[in-house]
Design a protein around this motif. Sequence first.
Motif, mmCIF file in Angstrom:
data_model
loop_
_atom_site.group_PDB
_atom_site.id
_atom_site.type_symbol
_atom_site.label_atom_id
_atom_site.label_comp_id
_atom_site.label_asym_id
_atom_site.label_seq_id
_atom_site.Cartn_x
_atom_site.Cartn_y
_atom_site.Cartn_z
ATOM 1 N N PRO A 132 63.328 52.376 8.841
ATOM 2 C CA PRO A 132 64.602 52.125 9.292
ATOM 3 C C PRO A 132 65.026 50.842 8.271
ATOM 4 C CG PRO A 132 62.920 51.345 10.792
ATOM 5 C CD PRO A 132 62.437 52.530 9.906
ATOM 6 N N ILE A 133 66.124 50.353 7.859
ATOM 7 C CA ILE A 133 66.348 49.093 7.314
ATOM 8 C C ILE A 133 66.490 47.913 8.136
ATOM 9 C CG2 ILE A 133 67.942 47.889 5.587
ATOM 10 C CD1 ILE A 133 68.550 50.959 4.513
ATOM 11 N N GLY A 134 65.713 46.933 8.234
ATOM 12 C CA GLY A 134 65.790 45.765 9.047
ATOM 13 C C GLY A 134 66.737 44.722 8.650
ATOM 14 N N LEU A 135 67.121 43.849 9.164
ATOM 15 C CA LEU A 135 68.015 42.923 8.827
ATOM 16 C C LEU A 135 67.525 42.043 7.638
ATOM 17 C CD1 LEU A 135 70.656 41.328 9.422
ATOM 18 C CD2 LEU A 135 69.347 39.731 10.834
ATOM 19 N N ILE A 136 66.271 41.797 7.540
ATOM 20 C CA ILE A 136 65.678 40.913 6.319
ATOM 21 C C ILE A 136 65.899 41.729 5.053
ATOM 22 C CG2 ILE A 136 63.772 39.580 5.340
ATOM 23 C CD1 ILE A 136 63.110 38.887 8.134
ATOM 24 N N MET A 137 65.402 42.876 5.220
ATOM 25 C CA MET A 137 65.510 43.706 4.120
ATOM 26 C C MET A 137 67.053 44.171 3.730
ATOM 27 S SD MET A 137 64.128 45.641 1.632
ATOM 28 C CE MET A 137 62.321 45.401 1.988
ATOM 29 N N ALA A 138 68.064 44.475 4.610
ATOM 30 C CA ALA A 138 69.046 44.784 4.206
ATOM 31 C C ALA A 138 69.831 43.419 3.768
ATOM 32 C CB ALA A 138 70.165 45.023 5.609
#
Length: 122
Positions: free
Chosen positions: A100-106
Amino acid sequence: MQVVEKTRHINATLSGRGIPLIKEAILKAYPKAIIREDDTDEEYIDWDESDLAKEIRAERTPGLVLAAYREREGLTLVQLAEKVGTKYTAISAMENNRRPIGLIMAKKLGKALNVDYKKFLE
């Protein structure tokens, strides 16, 4: 009359005597614009309501969106990974929907790819 311009989609309905002047102004501002004239909009459908648009939205995943934006920017997996401070295998896993793509990585991806980070969270 429908006005179509490649990067900005504009739908306008005009009536009256000033239409030729408006068409001239549009074409002066946007020389590549295509102006379609017809009395009915029966052959046109709203893109968001089309079956194809619904199918694309249903199949669109954050990973596919990431891959599309990475390719648009002309970056390899390794180059993008370096820009966001991770390994290329992590980017690959995100693109293939295995991670999954988390908020920080996004947010990092959004900055690196010049796009609103929310695109990766939808």
